[in-house]
Design a protein around this motif. Structure first.
Motif, mmCIF file in Angstrom:
data_model
loop_
_atom_site.group_PDB
_atom_site.id
_atom_site.type_symbol
_atom_site.label_atom_id
_atom_site.label_comp_id
_atom_site.label_asym_id
_atom_site.label_seq_id
_atom_site.Cartn_x
_atom_site.Cartn_y
_atom_site.Cartn_z
ATOM 1 N N ILE A 153 0.874 -1.170 0.000
ATOM 2 C CA ILE A 153 0.000 0.000 0.000
ATOM 3 C C ILE A 153 0.913 1.222 0.000
ATOM 4 C CG2 ILE A 153 -1.796 1.283 1.205
ATOM 5 C CD1 ILE A 153 -2.798 -1.346 0.150
ATOM 6 N N LEU A 154 0.908 1.984 -1.077
ATOM 7 C CA LEU A 154 1.777 3.143 -1.197
ATOM 8 C C LEU A 154 1.026 4.466 -1.098
ATOM 9 C CD1 LEU A 154 4.120 1.934 -4.091
ATOM 10 C CD2 LEU A 154 4.427 1.688 -1.631
ATOM 11 N N GLU A 155 -0.300 4.424 -1.182
ATOM 12 C CA GLU A 155 -1.099 5.652 -1.114
ATOM 13 C C GLU A 155 -2.510 5.257 -0.756
ATOM 14 O OE1 GLU A 155 -2.789 9.514 -1.800
ATOM 15 O OE2 GLU A 155 -3.465 7.689 -2.782
ATOM 16 N N SER A 156 -3.289 6.219 -0.254
ATOM 17 C CA SER A 156 -4.658 5.905 0.163
ATOM 18 C C SER A 156 -5.533 5.474 -1.001
ATOM 19 C CB SER A 156 -5.276 7.110 0.875
ATOM 20 O OG SER A 156 -5.275 8.250 0.023
ATOM 21 N N GLY A 157 -5.132 5.792 -2.239
ATOM 22 C CA GLY A 157 -5.894 5.336 -3.395
ATOM 23 C C GLY A 157 -5.944 3.824 -3.507
ATOM 24 N N TYR A 158 -4.880 3.135 -3.023
ATOM 25 C CA TYR A 158 -4.896 1.672 -3.002
ATOM 26 C C TYR A 158 -6.038 1.173 -2.129
ATOM 27 C CZ TYR A 158 -0.156 1.448 -5.042
ATOM 28 O OH TYR A 158 0.937 1.541 -5.870
ATOM 29 N N ILE A 159 -6.176 1.784 -0.941
ATOM 30 C CA ILE A 159 -7.238 1.389 -0.019
ATOM 31 C C ILE A 159 -8.606 1.747 -0.590
ATOM 32 C CG2 ILE A 159 -8.201 1.775 2.281
ATOM 33 C CD1 ILE A 159 -5.661 0.193 2.385
ATOM 34 N N THR A 201 -29.183 6.856 -7.799
ATOM 35 C CA THR A 201 -30.060 6.387 -6.723
ATOM 36 C C THR A 201 -29.799 4.932 -6.350
ATOM 37 O OG1 THR A 201 -31.774 5.913 -8.375
ATOM 38 C CG2 THR A 201 -31.896 8.027 -7.226
ATOM 39 N N SER A 202 -29.133 4.179 -7.216
ATOM 40 C CA SER A 202 -28.821 2.781 -6.906
ATOM 41 C C SER A 202 -27.501 2.624 -6.165
ATOM 42 C CB SER A 202 -28.766 1.960 -8.199
ATOM 43 O OG SER A 202 -27.645 2.331 -8.991
ATOM 44 N N LEU A 203 -26.705 3.672 -6.099
ATOM 45 C CA LEU A 203 -25.395 3.580 -5.466
ATOM 46 C C LEU A 203 -25.508 3.602 -3.945
ATOM 47 C CD1 LEU A 203 -23.188 5.951 -7.683
ATOM 48 C CD2 LEU A 203 -23.245 3.455 -7.703
ATOM 49 N N ARG A 204 -24.565 2.933 -3.309
ATOM 50 C CA ARG A 204 -24.446 2.939 -1.856
ATOM 51 C C ARG A 204 -23.003 3.218 -1.486
ATOM 52 N NH1 ARG A 204 -29.083 2.895 -2.566
ATOM 53 N NH2 ARG A 204 -30.728 1.626 -1.616
ATOM 54 N N SER A 205 -22.817 3.859 -0.337
ATOM 55 C CA SER A 205 -21.496 4.043 0.231
ATOM 56 C C SER A 205 -21.506 3.403 1.611
ATOM 57 C CB SER A 205 -21.126 5.529 0.325
ATOM 58 O OG SER A 205 -19.843 5.695 0.894
ATOM 59 N N PHE A 206 -20.984 2.173 1.695
ATOM 60 C CA PHE A 206 -21.011 1.381 2.912
ATOM 61 C C PHE A 206 -22.430 1.228 3.450
ATOM 62 C CE2 PHE A 206 -16.639 2.436 2.467
ATOM 63 C CZ PHE A 206 -15.945 1.371 3.048
ATOM 64 N N GLY A 207 -23.342 0.944 2.534
ATOM 65 C CA GLY A 207 -24.732 0.705 2.901
ATOM 66 C C GLY A 207 -25.589 1.938 3.014
ATOM 67 N N ILE A 208 -24.998 3.126 2.956
ATOM 68 C CA ILE A 208 -25.757 4.380 3.057
ATOM 69 C C ILE A 208 -26.132 4.839 1.652
ATOM 70 C CG2 ILE A 208 -25.752 6.731 3.914
ATOM 71 C CD1 ILE A 208 -25.524 4.580 6.076
ATOM 72 N N PRO A 209 -27.412 5.143 1.376
ATOM 73 C CA PRO A 209 -27.807 5.602 0.030
ATOM 74 C C PRO A 209 -27.013 6.825 -0.405
ATOM 75 C CG PRO A 209 -29.747 5.077 1.344
ATOM 76 C CD PRO A 209 -28.580 5.001 2.277
ATOM 77 N N TYR A 210 -26.486 6.758 -1.618
ATOM 78 C CA TYR A 210 -25.585 7.789 -2.123
ATOM 79 C C TYR A 210 -26.294 9.130 -2.294
ATOM 80 C CZ TYR A 210 -21.696 9.591 -4.977
ATOM 81 O OH TYR A 210 -20.637 10.316 -5.471
ATOM 82 N N MET A 211 -27.583 9.107 -2.640
ATOM 83 C CA MET A 211 -28.325 10.339 -2.895
ATOM 84 C C MET A 211 -29.074 10.850 -1.671
ATOM 85 S SD MET A 211 -27.599 11.319 -5.869
ATOM 86 C CE MET A 211 -28.811 12.621 -6.078
ATOM 87 N N SER A 212 -28.800 10.275 -0.517
ATOM 88 C CA SER A 212 -29.406 10.786 0.713
ATOM 89 C C SER A 212 -28.970 12.249 0.923
ATOM 90 C CB SER A 212 -28.945 9.920 1.891
ATOM 91 O OG SER A 212 -29.422 10.397 3.101
ATOM 92 N N PRO A 213 -29.864 13.143 1.359
ATOM 93 C CA PRO A 213 -31.214 12.932 1.890
ATOM 94 C C PRO A 213 -32.338 13.087 0.865
ATOM 95 C CG PRO A 213 -30.536 15.166 2.334
ATOM 96 C CD PRO A 213 -29.404 14.523 1.574
ATOM 97 N N GLN A 218 -14.137 0.194 -1.916
ATOM 98 C CA GLN A 218 -15.318 0.868 -2.450
ATOM 99 C C GLN A 218 -16.434 -0.137 -2.736
ATOM 100 O OE1 GLN A 218 -14.203 2.786 -6.088
ATOM 101 N NE2 GLN A 218 -13.444 0.927 -7.043
ATOM 102 N N ASP A 219 -17.673 0.329 -2.693
ATOM 103 C CA ASP A 219 -18.817 -0.563 -2.869
ATOM 104 C C ASP A 219 -18.858 -1.177 -4.257
ATOM 105 O OD1 ASP A 219 -21.316 -0.013 -0.574
ATOM 106 O OD2 ASP A 219 -19.478 1.156 -0.519
ATOM 107 N N THR A 220 -18.566 -0.389 -5.274
ATOM 108 C CA THR A 220 -18.572 -0.887 -6.636
ATOM 109 C C THR A 220 -17.598 -0.083 -7.480
ATOM 110 O OG1 THR A 220 -19.940 -1.251 -8.615
ATOM 111 C CG2 THR A 220 -20.507 0.618 -7.230
ATOM 112 N N ALA A 221 -17.010 -0.765 -8.454
ATOM 113 C CA ALA A 221 -16.113 -0.085 -9.389
ATOM 114 C C ALA A 221 -16.827 0.289 -10.677
ATOM 115 C CB ALA A 221 -14.912 -0.980 -9.709
ATOM 116 N N ARG A 222 -18.087 -0.089 -10.800
ATOM 117 C CA ARG A 222 -18.849 0.154 -12.023
ATOM 118 C C ARG A 222 -19.603 1.478 -11.942
ATOM 119 N NH1 ARG A 222 -21.377 -5.937 -13.083
ATOM 120 N NH2 ARG A 222 -19.350 -6.998 -13.291
ATOM 121 N N THR A 223 -18.892 2.519 -11.633
ATOM 122 C CA THR A 223 -19.474 3.856 -11.601
ATOM 123 C C THR A 223 -18.372 4.883 -11.753
ATOM 124 O OG1 THR A 223 -20.746 5.431 -10.260
ATOM 125 C CG2 THR A 223 -19.326 3.892 -9.071
#
Length: 514
Positions: free
Chosen positions: A223-229, A452-464, A234-239
């Motif tokens: 791990i050389l930078e936080s981008g590796y982590i 609206t289908s995206l999540r960030s660690f289970g939290i809806p991306y478009m909240s609120p 991340q929840d999905t790479a397809r976005t």
């Protein structure tokens, strides 16, 4: 960086030898007799010979010369000679060695970890145990102003490449015993320190457990930078949209932790990750909270407007000039037609050429030396643009559209969202060139459904907004006054810390979530 298996590290795992010559021979062989490996013998007479080992450049020479070495050289060798080898080790550790942190170890695996992490190792003749003393002293950059997220008003401190410096900058702002920090080593070869920081009484326990699980499943050489982590958890790479926020500003991290988010620190980089991340978060600037609410609200409206301009301006121009000329006033239509009379390309090819040229110039200005960056910008904006118009390759209107689009892209505070806009702009341009404004509408509908289908660690991306949470609108598109911002975001905090009304509200939302 590959994630292949590494079988060599297992050969280090063995117990220390009681003999100093065997240990030093094994250490030098394992490290390739590296020139920065320093070993110093200390003769005490009889069986009190000791060996001091450290890696040059990783150890604070002040601690070595003023604390560790004097304490070992001035110890009473006659008294120690009467003690068994293991008791000698304990006596040195407790009564002789001067170090802020010290301990014992017995395996060569621990020995190499200590040497390569900036520790001073002390081996004693006749003992199969060793002593480590923490004396890390890397060369590091001092705390300076953040480069990627500058503000007119607010703190001018930015994170550095040192993890302990970064965590201290946050602790200076949140002086609470419930601010917890957990660290772990990730990377089979680099063994990079990764730390998570959160407020124990506020954080959502489900999000915390999910983060620990994802970090625990990372299997990579280094791990050389936080981008590796970021890419690993991340929840999905397809976005194209970023679902993890990164910043080099301590005030943003502190504010996020107070809201119930979790900060992820990676040793060796000034960029700290923050999860969960919401879509609206990427349009918020720390300066929004350092000035009046009405000014902050106006600036946020400008950022959202700039987002849509950067996303839609070229596509809208292509659609109108190709399919919907009747929407333009007559004088403007005649002016555009006169400009395009000598242009040999259709509007889509014209826009594509200009956008690609802009992207090349942008990348060039980032990669070349800073002294020449301004010259590239001047050449790109003045010389190339004016020459292209005079040569009849593009129209003057297209140069204006691309310029407004480029400027609007920089209004978005977070670079990850700007990159997403740049990617989606080309897709909308192709849809506009195919079926006009109807294609743009199809693209926007698909983009909205995707968001609206995206999540960030289970939290809806478009909240609120999706799902709609009225309590969290106070700090979304607009920002209300501080006396009305007395509650944390409903989405982040743990359910057991919420009021009964809020808990019932969230349960209803789960049952009706689509």
């Amino acid at each position: 960086m590959t994630a292949g298996s590494d079988h060599n590290s297992s050969s280090f795992a063995r117990n220390l030898s009681p003999g100093l010559p065997d240990n030093i021979a094994f250490i030098k062989k394992s490290l390739g007799d590296s020139s920065d490996l320093i070993s110093k013998e200390i003769r005490g007479g009889g069986s009190l010979d000791m060996l001091l080992i450290y890696m040059d450049g990783l150890v604070d020479t002040g601690v070595l010369n003023n604390s560790v070495l004097p304490s070992l050289l001035q110890m009473e060798t006659e008294r120690l000679a009467l003690l068994p080898p293991q008791e000698r080790l304990n006596f040195i550790l407790k009564h002789v060695l001067i170090a802020s942190k010290a301990g014992t170890f017995s395996s060569t695996d621990e020995l190499f970890k200590g040497i390569l992490s900036g520790q001073i190792i002390v081996l004693l003749e006749g003992s199969s145990y060793g002593i480590w003393a923490d004396a890390a002293g890397y060369e590091e950059r001092s705390v300076t102003e953040p480069i990627s997220q500058s503000v007119v008003r607010g703190p001018m401190e930015g994170f550095t490449e040192n993890l302990r410096t970064n965590t201290s900058l946050v602790r200076k702002r949140i002086q609470d015993q419930r601010l917890w920090l957990e660290s772990r080593k990730i990377g089979r070869i680099t063994k990079t320190t990764v730390a998570i920081m959160y407020l124990e009484h506020v954080v959502n326990k489900d999000v915390l457990a999910e983060l620990k699980s994802r970090l625990g499943h990372i299997d990579i050489d280094g791990i050389l930078e936080s981008g590796y982590i970021e890419e690993q958890i991340q929840d999905t790479a397809r976005t194209p949209f970023p679902t993890i926020y990164n910043t080099e500003r301590p005030d943003i991290i502190a504010a996020g932790i107070l809201e119930g988010r979790i900060a992820i620190f990676v040793d060796g980089t000034p960029f700290v990750l923050l999860i969960p991340a919401l879509f609206m978060q990427f349009f918020q600037s720390p300066e929004d909270y350092y000035q009046r609410a009405d000014i902050s609200t106006l600036l946020r409206f400008l950022r959202y407007l700039a987002f849509f301009i950067a996303l839609l301006a070229p596509a809208f121009y292509i659609a109108v000039t190709t399919f919907h000329q009747e929407m333009l006033p007559t004088n403007l239509l005649i002016s555009l037609a006169a400009q395009r009379e000598g242009v040999p390309f259709p509007a889509f090819i014209e826009a594509l050429l200009m956008e690609i040229t802009y992207e090349i110039l942008r990348e060039a200005s980032l990669r070349i030396p800073k002294n020449a960056g301004q010259a590239v910008s001047i050449v790109g904006t003045l010389v190339i643009g004016q020459a292209a118009v005079e040569a009849g390759v593009v129209s003057a209107a297209m140069v204006i559209i691309v310029s407004i689009t480029a400027i609007s892209t920089y209004v978005v505070p977070e670079n990850g969202m700007s990159i997403a806009v740049r990617m989606l702009r080309f897709i909308l341009m192709m849809l506009a060139a195919s079926i006009g404004l109807f294609g743009i509408m199809i693209g926007l509908v698909l983009m909205t459904l995707h968001l609206t289908s995206l999540r960030s660690f289970g939290i809806p991306y478009m909240s609120p907004f999706g799902p709609f949470i009225s309590d969290d609108l106070k700090d979304s598109i607009f920002r209300v006054n501080w006396h009305r911002m007395r509650t944390r975001p409903v989405s982040f905090i743990s359910e057991e810390k919420q009021s009964p009304q809020t808990r019932t509200y969230r349960q209803k939302k789960r049952r009706t979530r689509w």
